[in-house]
Motif scaffolding. Structure first.
Motif, mmCIF file in Angstrom:
data_model
loop_
_atom_site.group_PDB
_atom_site.id
_atom_site.type_symbol
_atom_site.label_atom_id
_atom_site.label_comp_id
_atom_site.label_asym_id
_atom_site.label_seq_id
_atom_site.Cartn_x
_atom_site.Cartn_y
_atom_site.Cartn_z
ATOM 1 N N VAL A 56 0.873 -1.179 0.000
ATOM 2 C CA VAL A 56 0.000 0.000 0.000
ATOM 3 C C VAL A 56 0.906 1.225 0.000
ATOM 4 O O VAL A 56 1.857 1.293 0.781
ATOM 5 C CB VAL A 56 -0.925 0.037 1.244
ATOM 6 C CG1 VAL A 56 -1.729 1.340 1.282
ATOM 7 C CG2 VAL A 56 -1.857 -1.158 1.263
ATOM 8 N N ILE A 57 0.616 2.174 -0.884
ATOM 9 C CA ILE A 57 1.319 3.449 -0.894
ATOM 10 C C ILE A 57 0.283 4.530 -0.605
ATOM 11 O O ILE A 57 -0.707 4.652 -1.323
ATOM 12 C CB ILE A 57 1.994 3.725 -2.249
ATOM 13 C CG1 ILE A 57 3.006 2.625 -2.561
ATOM 14 C CG2 ILE A 57 2.682 5.097 -2.230
ATOM 15 C CD1 ILE A 57 3.526 2.664 -3.986
ATOM 16 N N MET A 58 0.494 5.269 0.485
ATOM 17 C CA MET A 58 -0.425 6.336 0.873
ATOM 18 C C MET A 58 0.296 7.670 0.681
ATOM 19 O O MET A 58 1.369 7.880 1.233
ATOM 20 C CB MET A 58 -0.847 6.192 2.333
ATOM 21 C CG MET A 58 -1.792 7.297 2.794
ATOM 22 S SD MET A 58 -2.122 7.264 4.582
ATOM 23 C CE MET A 58 -2.902 5.682 4.782
ATOM 24 N N THR A 59 -0.310 8.551 -0.110
ATOM 25 C CA THR A 59 0.245 9.882 -0.311
ATOM 26 C C THR A 59 -0.745 10.910 0.200
ATOM 27 O O THR A 59 -1.910 10.905 -0.200
ATOM 28 C CB THR A 59 0.544 10.151 -1.809
ATOM 29 O OG1 THR A 59 1.383 9.106 -2.305
ATOM 30 C CG2 THR A 59 1.246 11.487 -1.994
ATOM 31 N N ARG A 60 -0.284 11.750 1.119
ATOM 32 C CA ARG A 60 -1.084 12.887 1.604
ATOM 33 C C ARG A 60 -0.522 14.135 0.949
ATOM 34 O O ARG A 60 0.660 14.435 1.084
ATOM 35 C CB ARG A 60 -0.971 13.021 3.125
ATOM 36 C CG ARG A 60 -1.866 12.079 3.861
ATOM 37 C CD ARG A 60 -1.829 12.252 5.361
ATOM 38 N NE ARG A 60 -1.483 13.560 5.850
ATOM 39 C CZ ARG A 60 -0.786 13.773 6.956
ATOM 40 N NH1 ARG A 60 -0.352 12.770 7.678
ATOM 41 N NH2 ARG A 60 -0.515 14.994 7.345
ATOM 42 N N PHE A 61 -1.384 14.846 0.248
ATOM 43 C CA PHE A 61 -0.950 16.048 -0.447
ATOM 44 C C PHE A 61 -1.104 17.258 0.463
ATOM 45 O O PHE A 61 -2.010 18.057 0.327
ATOM 46 C CB PHE A 61 -1.721 16.203 -1.769
ATOM 47 C CG PHE A 61 -1.380 15.119 -2.752
ATOM 48 C CD1 PHE A 61 -0.284 15.257 -3.590
ATOM 49 C CD2 PHE A 61 -2.120 13.944 -2.796
ATOM 50 C CE1 PHE A 61 0.051 14.250 -4.484
ATOM 51 C CE2 PHE A 61 -1.791 12.934 -3.684
ATOM 52 C CZ PHE A 61 -0.700 13.087 -4.524
ATOM 53 N N ALA A 62 -0.185 17.355 1.439
ATOM 54 C CA ALA A 62 -0.115 18.483 2.364
ATOM 55 C C ALA A 62 0.732 19.566 1.688
ATOM 56 O O ALA A 62 1.051 19.460 0.507
ATOM 57 C CB ALA A 62 0.517 18.029 3.671
ATOM 58 N N LYS A 63 1.120 20.611 2.441
ATOM 59 C CA LYS A 63 2.011 21.637 1.879
ATOM 60 C C LYS A 63 3.233 20.973 1.265
ATOM 61 O O LYS A 63 3.653 21.309 0.176
ATOM 62 C CB LYS A 63 2.438 22.640 2.950
ATOM 63 C CG LYS A 63 1.332 23.581 3.363
ATOM 64 C CD LYS A 63 1.807 24.516 4.462
ATOM 65 C CE LYS A 63 0.630 25.312 5.002
ATOM 66 N NZ LYS A 63 0.995 26.048 6.211
ATOM 67 N N ARG A 64 3.817 20.049 2.018
ATOM 68 C CA ARG A 64 4.860 19.178 1.474
ATOM 69 C C ARG A 64 4.283 17.772 1.483
ATOM 70 O O ARG A 64 4.005 17.223 2.548
ATOM 71 C CB ARG A 64 6.121 19.243 2.341
ATOM 72 C CG ARG A 64 6.827 20.592 2.231
ATOM 73 C CD ARG A 64 8.085 20.654 3.038
ATOM 74 N NE ARG A 64 9.024 19.584 2.677
ATOM 75 C CZ ARG A 64 10.053 19.234 3.445
ATOM 76 N NH1 ARG A 64 10.267 19.837 4.596
ATOM 77 N NH2 ARG A 64 10.874 18.287 3.065
ATOM 78 N N PRO A 65 4.059 17.180 0.300
ATOM 79 C CA PRO A 65 3.434 15.848 0.254
ATOM 80 C C PRO A 65 4.190 14.816 1.085
ATOM 81 O O PRO A 65 5.416 14.845 1.175
ATOM 82 C CB PRO A 65 3.482 15.490 -1.234
ATOM 83 C CG PRO A 65 3.529 16.807 -1.936
ATOM 84 C CD PRO A 65 4.331 17.706 -1.030
ATOM 85 N N ILE A 66 3.420 13.935 1.710
ATOM 86 C CA ILE A 66 3.962 12.864 2.541
ATOM 87 C C ILE A 66 3.595 11.546 1.874
ATOM 88 O O ILE A 66 2.412 11.269 1.648
ATOM 89 C CB ILE A 66 3.375 12.917 3.960
ATOM 90 C CG1 ILE A 66 3.721 14.255 4.622
ATOM 91 C CG2 ILE A 66 3.868 11.739 4.796
ATOM 92 C CD1 ILE A 66 2.886 14.573 5.824
ATOM 93 N N LYS A 67 4.604 10.763 1.529
ATOM 94 C CA LYS A 67 4.373 9.465 0.884
ATOM 95 C C LYS A 67 4.860 8.371 1.826
ATOM 96 O O LYS A 67 5.994 8.403 2.297
ATOM 97 C CB LYS A 67 5.113 9.399 -0.448
ATOM 98 C CG LYS A 67 4.807 8.133 -1.232
ATOM 99 C CD LYS A 67 5.540 8.111 -2.553
ATOM 100 C CE LYS A 67 4.632 8.673 -3.631
ATOM 101 N NZ LYS A 67 5.173 8.436 -4.986
#
Length: 135
Positions: A56-67
């Motif tokens: 599973v790859i989870m990407t959160r598109f915050a100010k700086r994306p977190i993968k």
């Protein structure tokens, strides 16, 4: 396809435990080799989950994306704003397409210092036009 996505996360930091439950409306797309789930979280960030049978790859598109990569045999690293580089150790991963459930038990650490243990469960089910759920 419009989905209702239910996220439950049990977070254990030292002896303290916190339970988080969120329900979001999202979208499911099935590719040839991966399935994609997209939704917006409580912080109004777009979240993309890509998964196959093994990872599973989870990407959160915050100010700086977190993968974040979750694979039971391969530890990974991620960058968290304000915390720097964190390591992810996936202890258990279960992806069940039939019951539409992902379960991930993982640990976040900074260097040799363990930050927390997480028991994450993600369920999804179809949502019809009136907002009712099926499945």
């Amino acid at each position: 396809m419009i989905m209702e996505i239910i996220i439950r996360n049990r977070i254990k930091i030292d002896q303290q435990e916190e339970l988080v439950k969120e329900i979001h409306q999202g979208e499911l797309k099935k590719g040839e080799h991966q399935t994609l789930l997209k939704y917006q979280n409580a912080a109004n960030e777009k979240v993309l989950l890509k998964f196959d049978e093994n990872e599973v790859i989870m990407t959160r598109f915050a100010k700086r994306p977190i993968k974040m990569h979750f694979h039971p045999e391969i530890p990974s690293l991620t960058e968290y704003e304000g915390l720097g580089e964190l390591s992810i150790l996936t202890n258990a991963l279960s992806i069940d397409h039939e019951s539409r459930t992902i379960k991930i038990n993982y640990q976040l650490s900074q260097g040799a210092q363990k930050i927390a243990d997480y028991h994450l469960r993600i369920d999804w089910r179809e949502q019809n036009v009136e907002g009712e759920t099926n499945g």
